[in-house]
Scaffold this motif. Structure first.
Motif, short mmCIF file in Angstrom:
data_model
loop_
_atom_site.label_atom_id
_atom_site.label_comp_id
_atom_site.label_asym_id
_atom_site.label_seq_id
_atom_site.Cartn_x
_atom_site.Cartn_y
_atom_site.Cartn_z
N PRO A 42 0.82 -1.21 0.00
CA PRO A 42 0.00 0.00 0.00
C PRO A 42 0.85 1.26 0.00
O PRO A 42 1.68 1.47 0.89
N VAL A 43 0.67 2.08 -1.02
CA VAL A 43 1.39 3.34 -1.17
C VAL A 43 0.38 4.38 -1.66
O VAL A 43 -0.51 4.06 -2.47
N CYS A 44 0.51 5.60 -1.19
CA CYS A 44 -0.38 6.66 -1.64
C CYS A 44 -0.34 6.74 -3.18
O CYS A 44 0.73 6.80 -3.78
N GLY A 45 -1.51 6.72 -3.78
CA GLY A 45 -1.62 6.82 -5.24
C GLY A 45 -1.75 5.50 -5.95
O GLY A 45 -2.12 5.46 -7.12
N GLN A 64 8.85 0.74 -5.02
CA GLN A 64 9.69 -0.43 -5.25
C GLN A 64 8.98 -1.73 -4.86
O GLN A 64 9.18 -2.76 -5.50
N ASP A 65 8.16 -1.69 -3.81
CA ASP A 65 7.46 -2.90 -3.36
C ASP A 65 6.04 -3.00 -3.90
O ASP A 65 5.24 -3.82 -3.43
N VAL A 66 5.73 -2.20 -4.90
CA VAL A 66 4.41 -2.26 -5.54
C VAL A 66 4.50 -3.26 -6.69
O VAL A 66 4.66 -2.89 -7.85
N TYR A 67 4.44 -4.53 -6.34
CA TYR A 67 4.53 -5.58 -7.36
C TYR A 67 3.73 -6.80 -6.94
O TYR A 67 3.46 -7.03 -5.77
N TRP A 68 3.32 -7.56 -7.96
CA TRP A 68 2.69 -8.87 -7.78
C TRP A 68 3.75 -9.95 -7.96
O TRP A 68 4.59 -9.86 -8.85
N LEU A 69 3.70 -10.97 -7.12
CA LEU A 69 4.46 -12.20 -7.34
C LEU A 69 3.46 -13.34 -7.23
O LEU A 69 3.00 -13.68 -6.14
N GLN A 75 -5.13 1.59 1.92
CA GLN A 75 -6.15 0.64 2.33
C GLN A 75 -5.51 -0.64 2.86
O GLN A 75 -4.51 -1.11 2.34
N ASP A 76 -6.09 -1.22 3.94
CA ASP A 76 -5.45 -2.36 4.57
C ASP A 76 -6.25 -3.66 4.51
O ASP A 76 -5.87 -4.66 5.11
#
Length: 325
Positions: free
Chosen positions: A114-117, A297-302, A144-145
């Motif tokens: 979760p990151v703003c935007g 940087q951590d906005v990714y799917w694995l 959002q959590d």
């Protein structure tokens, strides 16, 4: 969670072989052997008006935005470019096959933090939106959590049972708001999901109900791990829609499966200022996303796999038309 992003290209063979699995029959498996043969890159303008540039397969592979890593499928975003004029680069993957009814199961090791935007989603959608429906299985914006599970249809579809929303799923007439179910389980989304090593989501789609199940890592039913899923033994779903005046077969059909991450747009951008943490960082969503590449940087799917099962006598699979909306 950290891992080495060791990309090995977009190759593999797509197997369409079916094997009997009790009440459900495996139809398609998408994993690190074939995912990019079964999915195509959507690189049109974002229909949700996001501050994003969806790139094609060649660009995604060359820039490290998509590939195979840690025995899974990595789908990331650009976290290096300062103030990208056309929006932050990202990927949107759409299945070549479309499906009607059945069981869609995905094992995800990591979802976008979760990151703003940010606005990540795992969802299904039919042609001629919203008349063939949309099912948002995993979705959230900004900080959002927990996940939002939302249905979108044309007007005239509402549900009256389970974790239902009483409003018409075609609200406000064009389906843009839809009807949804919420959960306060922070393991279902974002940071809480990633802290436990992810988990498994399942969409059970019948003519009578739409049900979404979530199983955290370590609590995945043995029948799923064995390839013999039996939803009747899984207990209560995270979200369920049934009853009411909605004819599911008339409102949901021929869905493609989608993973994407966009930014700002008609949801994340609209509510950006409502979050005091985000509002304190920038005067607009686009400003924040453009000025802070390292935060993504951590906005990714694995993704470990997506599997599609058909219920005997109640499943339809077809080759989807090119997805451009």
């Amino acid at each position: 969670m950290s891992f080495a992003r060791n990309f090995i290209g977009l190759g593999g063979l797509l197997s369409l072989a079916a094997q009997a699995q009790g009440a459900y029959t495996i139809q398609d498996t998408y994993d690190a052997t074939n995912f990019f043969d079964g999915f195509e890159f959507f690189n049109y303008p974002d229909p949700t008006l996001g501050f994003v540039q969806y790139v094609d397969a060649v660009t995604a592979n060359a820039t490290g935005l998509a590939g195979y890593a840690n025995d899974g499928i990595y789908l990331g975003v650009d976290y290096e470019t300062q103030n990208p004029a056309a929006g932050r680069a990202s990927v949107r993957l759409v299945s070549k096959q479309s499906y009607t009814r059945g069981l869609i199961i995905t094992d995800i090791a990591h979802m976008p933090a979760p990151v703003c935007g940010s606005w990540p989603a795992f969802w299904t959608v039919g042609p001629n939106w919203p008349h063939s429906g949309e099912i948002d299985i995993i979705e959230g914006v900004n900080l959002q959590d927990s996940t939002s599970v939302t249905l979108h249809t044309a007007s005239g579809c509402s549900f009256s049972q389970d974790s239902w929303s009483p409003q018409d799923c075609g609200t406000p007439g064009d389906g843009s708001q839809g009807c949804g179910a919420s959960t306060d389980n922070t393991q279902t989304f974002g940071a809480g999901f990633n802290e436990i090593g992810g988990g498994v989501y399942a969409l059970q789609w019948t003519s009578d109900a739409l049900r979404v199940f979530f199983f955290p890592r370590g609590s995945v039913p043995a029948d799923i791990d064995a390839g013999n899923p039996d939803p009747s033994t899984w207990g209560n779903p995270t979200a369920s829609f049934s009853g009411g005046n909605c004819d599911i077969d008339s409102n949901f059909a021929n869905h493609q499966i989608i993973f994407d991450t966009t930014f700002c747009g008609v949801w994340a951008g609209r509510v950006f200022g409502d979050d005091p943490t985000c509002a304190a960082k920038a005067t607009s969503c686009e400003e924040y996303v453009g000025n802070n590449p390292a935060d993504f940087q951590d906005v990714y799917w694995l993704v470990n796999y997506v599997k599609v099962f058909g219920e005997d006598g109640g499943f339809k699979r077809s080759i989807a038309k090119p997805f451009n909306a």
